[in-house]
Enzyme design. Structure first.
Site, PDB file in Angstrom:
ATOM      1  N   LYS A   1      54.020  31.661  45.789  1.00 39.18           N
ATOM      2  CA  LYS A   1      53.225  30.692  45.016  1.00 39.18           C
ATOM      3  C   LYS A   1      52.317  31.421  44.022  1.00 39.18           C
ATOM      4  CE  LYS A   1      49.929  30.751  48.822  1.00 39.18           C
ATOM      5  NZ  LYS A   1      49.533  30.108  50.077  1.00 39.18           N
TER       6      LYS A   1
ATOM      7  N   TYR B   1      26.619  41.924  26.138  1.00 36.44           N
ATOM      8  CA  TYR B   1      25.876  40.657  26.101  1.00 36.44           C
ATOM      9  C   TYR B   1      24.685  40.709  27.045  1.00 36.44           C
ATOM     10  CZ  TYR B   1      29.803  38.584  23.586  1.00 36.44           C
ATOM     11  OH  TYR B   1      30.760  38.296  22.661  1.00 36.44           O
TER      12      TYR B   1
END
Ligand SMILES: *Cc1c(COP(=O)(O)O)cnc(C)c1O
Length: 364
Positions: free
Chosen positions: A38, A259
């Site tokens: 999956k 940042y």
């Protein structure tokens, strides 16, 4: 050596995946193997991994869409849909594509016994709730559900009984034995295939192996346990994630990086900019915390992880130059499990998060 221009790149070692499947078979020699692929095979690429795992007895995905993707790519193995399906249209698709849904609630069972499929389902599973309280019908409903499913004309093959551990990463936790006992008790009157074990249980709880095991994480060479490495467990890492140094900056004391400027140099420092960021799936949780490898040296991430880039402290590697390869994980000295611990998460999440933008290169 010619530099690849495809950075960032996830190098996927298919031979390692096959080696890990052999490890499953060695640990659970009397069980059949349902390989769990999956979430794009835990980020490794669902089609390539399904082909590499052709020696499995079945494949398992979470959703119908994943199963159809496999069939459309020509994969012919049995495919189990762990979340099953909820509508008549989807149930008909499951039949058309010869898929094996898991039935985990009364509505799904009601659906399959009331509609008329133009082709029966061959091989199905009933999910039993044994303690996780996620999916599954309660133990006292199992007899009725099995009666409904096995009598339905829409199911021609056998129905297996499965459940899922909530704490298999905690070795010898008594809840694991309780969950197993509940499933075995439900199964006792029948001779139907039983499946309980995921990777952690395959590795640590032999009594839970039963007829079918369902390995996921271990196939990709990562460890489900906080205190044991993949190599301790005899597994080989399948993914090496790397990118390249694209700039080098010389900072003065006090210069801030990235940042928010929440990292500042306390002395003149060389930093490197690496082309990888959270837009590639490199977790922002690794801001100011993660380590990476460059030229065999382990160095730290400084400042915040941004969408496309990270900054690393190059004080340890004064020879580093633009174009040098930087490994984010997958090397013996920097495993995905270690990086997951730095990011306060689990390797499952880091692997699944690797985005489309990262080139997958297959070998082996
Ligand atoms: C994902 C999943 C697995 C595989 O678990 P791992 O811990 O990755 O081995 C097995 N069974 C079910 C029902 C799952 O959802």
């Amino acid at each position: 050596m010619v530099m690849s221009k495809l950075y960032p790149v996830a190098n996927i070692d298919l031979a390692a995946v096959q080696y890990n499947l052999q490890r499953v078979k060695q640990l659970a020699p009397n069980s059949r193997v349902m390989s769990v692929i999956k979430a794009n095979a835990y980020g490794h690429g669902i089609i390539q991994i399904s082909q590499a795992l052709s020696a499995s007895d079945a494949l398992a995905v979470a959703r119908l869409s994943e199963a159809i993707q496999l069939r459309d790519a020509g994969i012919r193995q049995d495919i189990v849909i762990l979340e099953g399906v909820n509508t008549a249209i989807d149930l008909q698709l499951a039949a058309d594509y010869s898929l094996s849904p898991v039935f985990h609630n009364a509505l799904q069972i009601e659906l399959v016994i009331t509609i008329s499929l133009n082709k029966p389902l061959e091989f199905c599973w009933l999910m039993v709730e044994t303690g996780m309280h996620r999916l599954g019908i309660s133990a006292d409903q199992v007899d009725k559900a099995l009666q409904d499913l096995t009598q339905s004309e829409n199911i021609s093959g056998s129905v297996g009984l499965m459940s899922h551990f909530a704490n298999s990463d905690l070795i010898n936790d008594p809840r694991n034995q309780q969950q197993l006992d509940t499933l075995l008790h439900c199964a006792k009157p029948y001779s139907l295939p039983i499946s309980m074990a995921n990777s952690a249980a395959i590795l640590s709880f032999e009594a839970s192996h039963n007829d079918w095991v369902r390995p996921g994480l271990m196939l990709y060479g990562a460890s489900p346990f906080a205190d044991q490495s993949a190599s301790d467990l005899g597994l080989k890492p399948a993914m090496k994630l790397s990118s390249e140094l694209i700039a080098i900056d010389q900072l003065q004391a006090g210069d801030q990086v990235g940042y928010g400027g929440d990292w500042a140099a306390d002395k003149p420092t060389r930093i490197g900019i690496v082309s990888i960021g959270y837009g590639d799936g490199y977790s922002r949780q690794l801001s100011n915390k993660g380590t990476v490898l460059i030229n065999g040296k382990c160095v730290v991430v400084v400042g915040r992880v941004s969408m496309d880039m990270i900054a690393i402290d190059l004080s340890m590697d004064t020879n580093a130059k633009v174009g040098d390869e930087v490994t984010l994980w997958g090397d013996d000295i920097l495993t995905v499990d270690q990086v997951a611990q730095q990011a306060n998460t689990i390797s499952y999440e880091l692997l699944c998060q690797i985005s489309e933008r990262v080139t997958r290169q297959y070998h082996g």
